[in-house]
Motif scaffolding. Sequence first.
Motif, short mmCIF file in Angstrom:
data_model
loop_
_atom_site.label_atom_id
_atom_site.label_comp_id
_atom_site.label_asym_id
_atom_site.label_seq_id
_atom_site.Cartn_x
_atom_site.Cartn_y
_atom_site.Cartn_z
N ASP A 39 28.61 31.76 20.76
CA ASP A 39 29.86 31.13 20.31
C ASP A 39 30.66 32.03 19.36
OD1 ASP A 39 28.19 30.94 18.06
OD2 ASP A 39 28.95 28.97 17.48
N GLU A 40 30.33 33.32 19.33
CA GLU A 40 30.99 34.26 18.42
C GLU A 40 31.67 35.39 19.19
OE1 GLU A 40 27.95 33.61 14.67
OE2 GLU A 40 27.65 35.35 15.96
N GLN A 41 32.60 36.05 18.52
CA GLN A 41 33.30 37.20 19.09
C GLN A 41 33.31 38.32 18.06
OE1 GLN A 41 37.19 35.55 19.77
NE2 GLN A 41 37.72 35.54 17.60
N ARG A 42 33.45 39.52 18.55
CA ARG A 42 33.50 40.69 17.68
C ARG A 42 34.75 40.62 16.81
NH1 ARG A 42 31.09 44.69 16.70
NH2 ARG A 42 29.70 45.35 18.31
N PRO A 43 34.60 40.78 15.51
CA PRO A 43 35.79 40.75 14.64
C PRO A 43 36.56 42.05 14.73
CG PRO A 43 33.87 41.28 13.34
CD PRO A 43 33.37 41.00 14.74
N ARG A 44 37.84 41.97 14.39
CA ARG A 44 38.63 43.20 14.24
C ARG A 44 38.94 43.35 12.76
NH1 ARG A 44 43.53 41.59 13.94
NH2 ARG A 44 43.77 39.43 14.51
N ILE A 45 39.26 44.56 12.38
CA ILE A 45 39.61 44.85 11.00
C ILE A 45 41.06 44.43 10.78
CG2 ILE A 45 39.77 46.60 9.20
CD1 ILE A 45 36.90 46.11 10.28
N VAL A 46 41.27 43.49 9.89
CA VAL A 46 42.61 43.00 9.56
C VAL A 46 43.20 43.82 8.42
CG1 VAL A 46 43.89 41.01 8.65
CG2 VAL A 46 42.06 40.67 10.33
N GLU A 47 42.33 44.21 7.49
CA GLU A 47 42.76 45.00 6.33
C GLU A 47 41.57 45.80 5.84
OE1 GLU A 47 44.47 44.19 1.80
OE2 GLU A 47 44.31 42.53 3.20
N ALA A 48 41.85 47.00 5.35
CA ALA A 48 40.79 47.83 4.77
C ALA A 48 41.40 48.75 3.73
CB ALA A 48 40.09 48.64 5.85
N SER A 49 40.70 48.89 2.64
CA SER A 49 41.09 49.82 1.58
C SER A 49 39.83 50.53 1.11
CB SER A 49 41.75 49.05 0.43
OG SER A 49 42.13 49.93 -0.59
N TYR A 50 39.67 51.76 1.56
CA TYR A 50 38.45 52.54 1.32
C TYR A 50 38.27 52.79 -0.17
CZ TYR A 50 35.19 56.43 1.44
OH TYR A 50 34.11 57.24 1.25
N PRO A 51 37.08 52.62 -0.67
CA PRO A 51 35.87 51.99 -0.12
C PRO A 51 35.62 50.61 -0.71
CG PRO A 51 35.22 53.34 -1.97
CD PRO A 51 36.75 53.38 -1.89
N ARG A 52 36.66 49.89 -1.09
CA ARG A 52 36.49 48.66 -1.87
C ARG A 52 36.76 47.34 -1.15
NH1 ARG A 52 33.44 50.96 -5.16
NH2 ARG A 52 34.34 52.48 -6.56
N LEU A 53 37.46 47.37 -0.01
CA LEU A 53 37.86 46.11 0.62
C LEU A 53 37.87 46.23 2.14
CD1 LEU A 53 39.21 43.23 0.37
CD2 LEU A 53 41.38 44.46 0.54
N VAL A 54 37.31 45.22 2.79
CA VAL A 54 37.38 45.08 4.25
C VAL A 54 37.63 43.61 4.54
CG1 VAL A 54 36.14 45.29 6.44
CG2 VAL A 54 35.75 46.98 4.63
#
Length: 119
Positions: A39-54
């Motif tokens: 019942d799950e799907q692979r997530p996509r990256i909506v936002e990323a700020s290396y190396p502190r936030l995903v």
Amino acid sequence: MLEAGRRARTQPPPPAVVFEALTEPDRDPARPWLRLLDDEQRPRIVEASYPRLVVWSSLWPRRPDALVRFELESDGSYDTLLRWTLLVDEPMPDASLLGHLRKRINYLINESLRATFGQ
């Protein structure tokens, strides 16, 4: 968005390594950790700020509004304090579904991912 769950725990490697694992979960085919249920799907990256936030898109087709926000901090040593937050639009999932969503994130991050780091 509403906060539907949150948990913080340390992960053994530094933030840059954890960031890479969250943004490239298939980076090491010998140690897969993002094993999804039917019942799950692979997530996509909506936002990323290396190396502190995903920020991931939803893992659940039945809750496409859900986001999973990961905040990574150095814990003052070699480890990373990794905080995940589950965010959803109204209406809040019922107690049964909410428990399932929280449990799955916690399992994927604090058990499966953690195991790839030897813990």
